[in-house]
Write a protein that holds these residues in place. Structure first.
Motif, PDB file in Angstrom:
ATOM      1  N   LEU A 163       0.829  -1.207   0.000  1.00 50.47           N
ATOM      2  CA  LEU A 163       0.000   0.000   0.000  1.00 50.47           C
ATOM      3  C   LEU A 163       0.868   1.263   0.000  1.00 50.47           C
ATOM      4  O   LEU A 163       0.532   2.256  -0.655  1.00 50.47           O
ATOM      5  CB  LEU A 163      -0.930   0.007   1.217  1.00 50.47           C
ATOM      6  N   ALA A 164       1.968   1.212   0.748  1.00 48.98           N
ATOM      7  CA  ALA A 164       2.873   2.364   0.792  1.00 48.98           C
ATOM      8  C   ALA A 164       3.461   2.644  -0.585  1.00 48.98           C
ATOM      9  O   ALA A 164       3.645   3.804  -0.978  1.00 48.98           O
ATOM     10  CB  ALA A 164       3.994   2.111   1.802  1.00 48.98           C
ATOM     11  N   VAL A 165       3.734   1.588  -1.340  1.00 46.71           N
ATOM     12  CA  VAL A 165       4.316   1.751  -2.679  1.00 46.71           C
ATOM     13  C   VAL A 165       3.278   2.248  -3.682  1.00 46.71           C
ATOM     14  O   VAL A 165       3.501   3.211  -4.420  1.00 46.71           O
ATOM     15  CB  VAL A 165       4.933   0.420  -3.161  1.00 46.71           C
ATOM     16  N   PHE A 166       2.095   1.607  -3.699  1.00 46.27           N
ATOM     17  CA  PHE A 166       1.105   1.906  -4.736  1.00 46.27           C
ATOM     18  C   PHE A 166       0.235   3.124  -4.407  1.00 46.27           C
ATOM     19  O   PHE A 166      -0.205   3.834  -5.313  1.00 46.27           O
ATOM     20  CB  PHE A 166       0.210   0.685  -4.976  1.00 46.27           C
ATOM     21  N   ILE A 167      -0.018   3.360  -3.120  1.00 49.41           N
ATOM     22  CA  ILE A 167      -0.896   4.479  -2.735  1.00 49.41           C
ATOM     23  C   ILE A 167      -0.088   5.709  -2.327  1.00 49.41           C
ATOM     24  O   ILE A 167      -0.350   6.822  -2.785  1.00 49.41           O
ATOM     25  CB  ILE A 167      -1.840   4.067  -1.591  1.00 49.41           C
ATOM     26  N   LEU A 168       0.891   5.499  -1.441  1.00 44.88           N
ATOM     27  CA  LEU A 168       1.669   6.630  -0.930  1.00 44.88           C
ATOM     28  C   LEU A 168       2.897   6.942  -1.784  1.00 44.88           C
ATOM     29  O   LEU A 168       3.634   7.878  -1.484  1.00 44.88           O
ATOM     30  CB  LEU A 168       2.111   6.338   0.518  1.00 44.88           C
ATOM     31  N   LYS A 169       3.122   6.113  -2.834  1.00 41.13           N
ATOM     32  CA  LYS A 169       4.229   6.317  -3.772  1.00 41.13           C
ATOM     33  C   LYS A 169       5.598   6.283  -3.091  1.00 41.13           C
ATOM     34  O   LYS A 169       6.521   6.998  -3.494  1.00 41.13           O
ATOM     35  CB  LYS A 169       4.054   7.650  -4.532  1.00 41.13           C
ATOM     36  N   GLU A 170       5.716   5.472  -2.046  1.00 36.80           N
ATOM     37  CA  GLU A 170       7.012   5.301  -1.397  1.00 36.80           C
ATOM     38  C   GLU A 170       7.849   4.284  -2.178  1.00 36.80           C
ATOM     39  O   GLU A 170       7.318   3.442  -2.902  1.00 36.80           O
ATOM     40  CB  GLU A 170       6.825   4.830   0.048  1.00 36.80           C
ATOM     41  N   ARG A 171       9.151   4.365  -2.004  1.00 47.97           N
ATOM     42  CA  ARG A 171      10.048   3.439  -2.693  1.00 47.97           C
ATOM     43  C   ARG A 171      10.394   2.269  -1.790  1.00 47.97           C
ATOM     44  O   ARG A 171      10.620   2.440  -0.592  1.00 47.97           O
ATOM     45  CB  ARG A 171      11.326   4.151  -3.127  1.00 47.97           C
ATOM     46  N   LEU A 172      10.438   1.097  -2.394  1.00 46.97           N
ATOM     47  CA  LEU A 172      10.835  -0.090  -1.632  1.00 46.97           C
ATOM     48  C   LEU A 172      12.326  -0.061  -1.338  1.00 46.97           C
ATOM     49  O   LEU A 172      13.132   0.245  -2.216  1.00 46.97           O
ATOM     50  CB  LEU A 172      10.523  -1.365  -2.424  1.00 46.97           C
ATOM     51  N   SER A 173      12.682  -0.378  -0.106  1.00 49.88           N
ATOM     52  CA  SER A 173      14.094  -0.590   0.197  1.00 49.88           C
ATOM     53  C   SER A 173      14.481  -1.977  -0.293  1.00 49.88           C
ATOM     54  O   SER A 173      13.639  -2.789  -0.681  1.00 49.88           O
ATOM     55  CB  SER A 173      14.330  -0.473   1.705  1.00 49.88           C
ATOM     56  N   TYR A 174      15.772  -2.267  -0.279  1.00 47.17           N
ATOM     57  CA  TYR A 174      16.253  -3.574  -0.735  1.00 47.17           C
ATOM     58  C   TYR A 174      15.646  -4.694   0.100  1.00 47.17           C
ATOM     59  O   TYR A 174      15.159  -5.697  -0.436  1.00 47.17           O
ATOM     60  CB  TYR A 174      17.779  -3.607  -0.636  1.00 47.17           C
ATOM     61  N   ALA A 175      15.646  -4.515   1.426  1.00 48.19           N
ATOM     62  CA  ALA A 175      15.107  -5.546   2.318  1.00 48.19           C
ATOM     63  C   ALA A 175      13.607  -5.712   2.132  1.00 48.19           C
ATOM     64  O   ALA A 175      13.083  -6.833   2.164  1.00 48.19           O
ATOM     65  CB  ALA A 175      15.425  -5.199   3.776  1.00 48.19           C
ATOM     66  N   GLN A 176      12.891  -4.615   1.931  1.00 43.79           N
ATOM     67  CA  GLN A 176      11.444  -4.686   1.732  1.00 43.79           C
ATOM     68  C   GLN A 176      11.108  -5.419   0.435  1.00 43.79           C
ATOM     69  O   GLN A 176      10.156  -6.193   0.368  1.00 43.79           O
ATOM     70  CB  GLN A 176      10.840  -3.288   1.717  1.00 43.79           C
ATOM     71  N   GLY A 177      11.900  -5.191  -0.603  1.00 45.54           N
ATOM     72  CA  GLY A 177      11.703  -5.884  -1.866  1.00 45.54           C
ATOM     73  C   GLY A 177      11.858  -7.391  -1.707  1.00 45.54           C
ATOM     74  O   GLY A 177      11.065  -8.181  -2.234  1.00 45.54           O
ATOM     75  N   ILE A 178      12.895  -7.796  -0.964  1.00 47.62           N
ATOM     76  CA  ILE A 178      13.121  -9.228  -0.697  1.00 47.62           C
ATOM     77  C   ILE A 178      11.953  -9.796   0.103  1.00 47.62           C
ATOM     78  O   ILE A 178      11.457 -10.895  -0.174  1.00 47.62           O
ATOM     79  CB  ILE A 178      14.443  -9.426   0.067  1.00 47.62           C
ATOM     80  N   ALA A 179      11.486  -9.037   1.119  1.00 46.29           N
ATOM     81  CA  ALA A 179      10.396  -9.505   1.976  1.00 46.29           C
ATOM     82  C   ALA A 179       9.119  -9.732   1.167  1.00 46.29           C
ATOM     83  O   ALA A 179       8.424 -10.733   1.356  1.00 46.29           O
ATOM     84  CB  ALA A 179      10.140  -8.498   3.095  1.00 46.29           C
TER      85      ALA A 179
END
Length: 306
Positions: free
Chosen positions: A115-131
């Protein structure tokens, strides 16, 4: 430092209480979910008002609160979303699906990240991407072997993440917001209970006093942890709260396997392991960021002089 330590203890205690909730609902096998939800909403209003009095907090100026129509409307949406998540959670732990409830809270951060990525337009960190990738693999592994989606866990995780997203747009403090959510739903809950008493077959209202008290008790046993959680937010960092939130599903997982005798087969083991691996990456990243922030703060945040 003392404030941070107190906040950490309050947060940990709130998640322990939430994690032990399945024990309470073992006394309510297969409850009537609409009636239970209606009684919980209705009893939550006086419970929250009592909490304001016990904590010696000033009562919200409701006239001013209702003037903020945007936040009131969002609080109403949040209340409906939370009702869905709470019903899924309650049904799961009251019907021998505590592992599903545990999985729902484990994958909740993954939905929050999405939701943070698609709604709030936040960027994924490396660890979040893996998760996120590992979480998707974990769910896909269950679907591949069982031939169906873990609907309860997905509903709980997604709706609780949506609830958190709504709260970002509400301009009231946590306790006022929670009280308002129940006030907005209370008239509908009351109408349902009246209609159920006249035309339906109520379980709690038409049954024994023990069942009625257990239904009513659903309000304080779910709100008390929320109060400790709200108090913790003002005394510690969101990073520490985020790390400690895994206390709740971990306790539920232990209860499900060791005390309630739910089956934890190899498929669930692989699925949980993939999700746990992703959460571990996020936790390590958060710990590193917290230590880096503390080091920077302790050193005064000044650049070395040349």
């Amino acid at each position: 430092m003392a404030t941070t330590r107190a906040g950490n203890l309050l947060a940990a205690f709130s998640f322990v209480l939430w994690g032990l909730l399945p024990v309470y609902y073992q006394f309510l096998p297969a409850p009537d979910m609409p009636e239970l939800l209606a009684l919980r909403i209705l009893c939550s209003v006086p419970t929250m008002l009592l909490v304001f009095w016990l904590l010696r907090r000033p009562m919200p100026n409701w006239r001013q609160v209702f003037k903020n129509k945007r936040s009131v409307a969002i609080s109403g949406i949040a209340a409906l979303i939370m009702s869905v998540s709470w019903c899924a959670f309650t049904w799961a732990i009251a019907n021998g699906q505590v592992l599903a409830a545990s999985l729902g809270f484990f994958i909740n951060p993954l939905f929050a990240i999405a939701l943070a990525v698609f709604i709030l337009k936040e960027r994924l960190s490396y660890a979040q991407g893996i998760a996120v990738c590992l979480g998707i693999l974990g769910i896909a592994y269950q679907v591949w072997h069982y031939g169906e989606l873990p609907w309860l866990a997905l509903i709980m995780g997604s709706f609780f993440a949506l609830y958190g997203l709504c709260k970002k747009y509400v301009e009231f403090d946590a306790m006022t917001s929670v009280t308002l959510e129940n006030i907005l739903l209370a008239p509908f809950a009351l109408l349902f209970l009246i209609g159920d008493a006249i035309w339906g077959t109520p379980v709690a209202l038409g049954g024994d006093s023990t069942t009625l008290l257990l239904y009513i008790g659903a309000a304080p046993v779910t709100l008390v942890p929320l109060i400790f959680f709200a108090l913790a937010l003002h005394r510690t960092s969101l990073t520490m709260v985020g790390l400690m939130q895994y206390i709740e599903p971990s306790l539920q997982f232990i209860l499900a396997v060791l005390f309630f005798g739910e089956i934890f087969d190899n498929v669930k083991a692989v699925s949980f392991a993939l999700i746990w691996g992703g959460l571990l990456f996020c936790s390590l990243e958060a710990i590193y960021a917290l230590r880096k922030h503390r080091h920077h703060r302790n050193s005064g945040g000044n650049l070395p002089q040349v």
